[in-house]
Design an enzyme around this catalytic site. Sequence first.
Site, PDB file in Angstrom:
ATOM      1  N   CYS A  95       0.770  -1.424  -0.048  1.00  0.00           N
ATOM      2  CA  CYS A  95       0.356  -0.061  -0.169  1.00  0.00           C
ATOM      3  C   CYS A  95       0.638   0.945  -0.373  1.00  0.00           C
ATOM      4  O   CYS A  95       1.398   1.523  -1.001  1.00  0.00           O
ATOM      5  CB  CYS A  95      -0.925   0.107   0.780  1.00  0.00           C
ATOM      6  N   ARG A 132     -12.565   6.210  -0.629  1.00  0.00           N
ATOM      7  CA  ARG A 132     -11.573   5.887  -0.846  1.00  0.00           C
ATOM      8  C   ARG A 132     -11.913   4.070  -1.274  1.00  0.00           C
ATOM      9  O   ARG A 132     -12.861   3.579  -1.052  1.00  0.00           O
ATOM     10  CB  ARG A 132     -11.054   4.934   0.929  1.00  0.00           C
ATOM     11  N   HIS A 207      -3.478  -5.613   1.892  1.00  0.00           N
ATOM     12  CA  HIS A 207      -3.106  -5.980   3.066  1.00  0.00           C
ATOM     13  C   HIS A 207      -4.185  -7.334   3.817  1.00  0.00           C
ATOM     14  O   HIS A 207      -4.057  -9.011   2.785  1.00  0.00           O
ATOM     15  CB  HIS A 207      -3.716  -5.132   4.427  1.00  0.00           C
TER      16      HIS A 207
HETATM   17  N1  GLN Z   1      -1.572   6.787   2.467  1.00  0.00           N
HETATM   18  C1  GLN Z   1      -1.776   5.760   1.247  1.00  0.00           C
HETATM   19  C2  GLN Z   1      -3.685   5.897   0.664  1.00  0.00           C
HETATM   20  O1  GLN Z   1      -4.609   6.194   1.197  1.00  0.00           O
HETATM   21  C3  GLN Z   1      -1.554   4.894   2.095  1.00  0.00           C
HETATM   22  C4  GLN Z   1      -2.661   3.587   2.263  1.00  0.00           C
HETATM   23  C5  GLN Z   1      -2.466   2.604   2.984  1.00  0.00           C
HETATM   24  O2  GLN Z   1      -0.922   2.625   2.985  1.00  0.00           O
HETATM   25  N2  GLN Z   1      -2.729   1.870   3.593  1.00  0.00           N
HETATM   26  O3  GLN Z   1      -3.409   5.820  -0.364  1.00  0.00           O
END
Ligand code: GLN
Length: 264
Positions: A95, A132, A207
Amino acid sequence: MELRIGWLYHTLMSTYGDRGNVICLQQRCQWRNIAVEIVRLDQAAPASLLATVDIIVGGGAQDRQQEIVMRDLQGEKAAQLRAKLDGGTPGVFTCGSPQLLGNYYEPGVGQRIDGLGVLDLVTKHPGLDTPRCIGNMVFELQPPELVAALKPLWPEAPVIIGFENHGGRTYLGNVAPLGKVIKGYGNNGEDGWEGAFHRHAIATYSHGPLLPKNPFLADWLIQTALQEKYQTAIELPKLDDRVALQARAAMFARLELSSLAKTA
Ligand code: GLN
């Protein structure tokens, strides 16, 4: 035999259980009597320490923590990490980590931050009002050399189960995708690609954490690291992964993808 696992910024980058990747590698080595040392590569670590590790693990982070890391990972540290990954040191980056290995990351708020440019990709966060990319994800591995290497390690098709939660949308340039999305968003929710693959480095939005859910990838990392280090062919003794297989089957069933599961 011994492996040194380099763990990037463990206090800043370990969202959604990503530290589980380190624990999984360590445990699967120990079950096979391979000694493991965990090397913490944080702000206090000198750049030279990076050169000593055999596997590199980097987790996800919130934008604020990611920015701190990206500012620290410059100069000699960036050069060492680039040299390691270009030289074939295996790694798994989740990520936020692939975002900082790319050319740049544009956060939802604030200025564009330069990445290391190890992976030819860019990531743009479209703004905090944009939903998101969140949920369970499934994707099929693409790099032929990775798929071929995994065949003896795992009885199933090379399908990865994970969980994603990112605002940034990643677009690949001249770098191979890691997988093709079966369920979920992947890199950007548009082009069907997930993650990236460079030499022996796995970059993913998955993840979960990734490795306990997909232990064949952990074994591939261990095997590759040993082969790189000792310059000899390594065949890892098989472990009893029935519980992992059952967990995968349960997840496949929950996602209405039962045909992908094999439990024996
Ligand atoms: N900051 C990054 C995003 O929101 C990565 C998020 C994460 O590592 N879960 O895209």
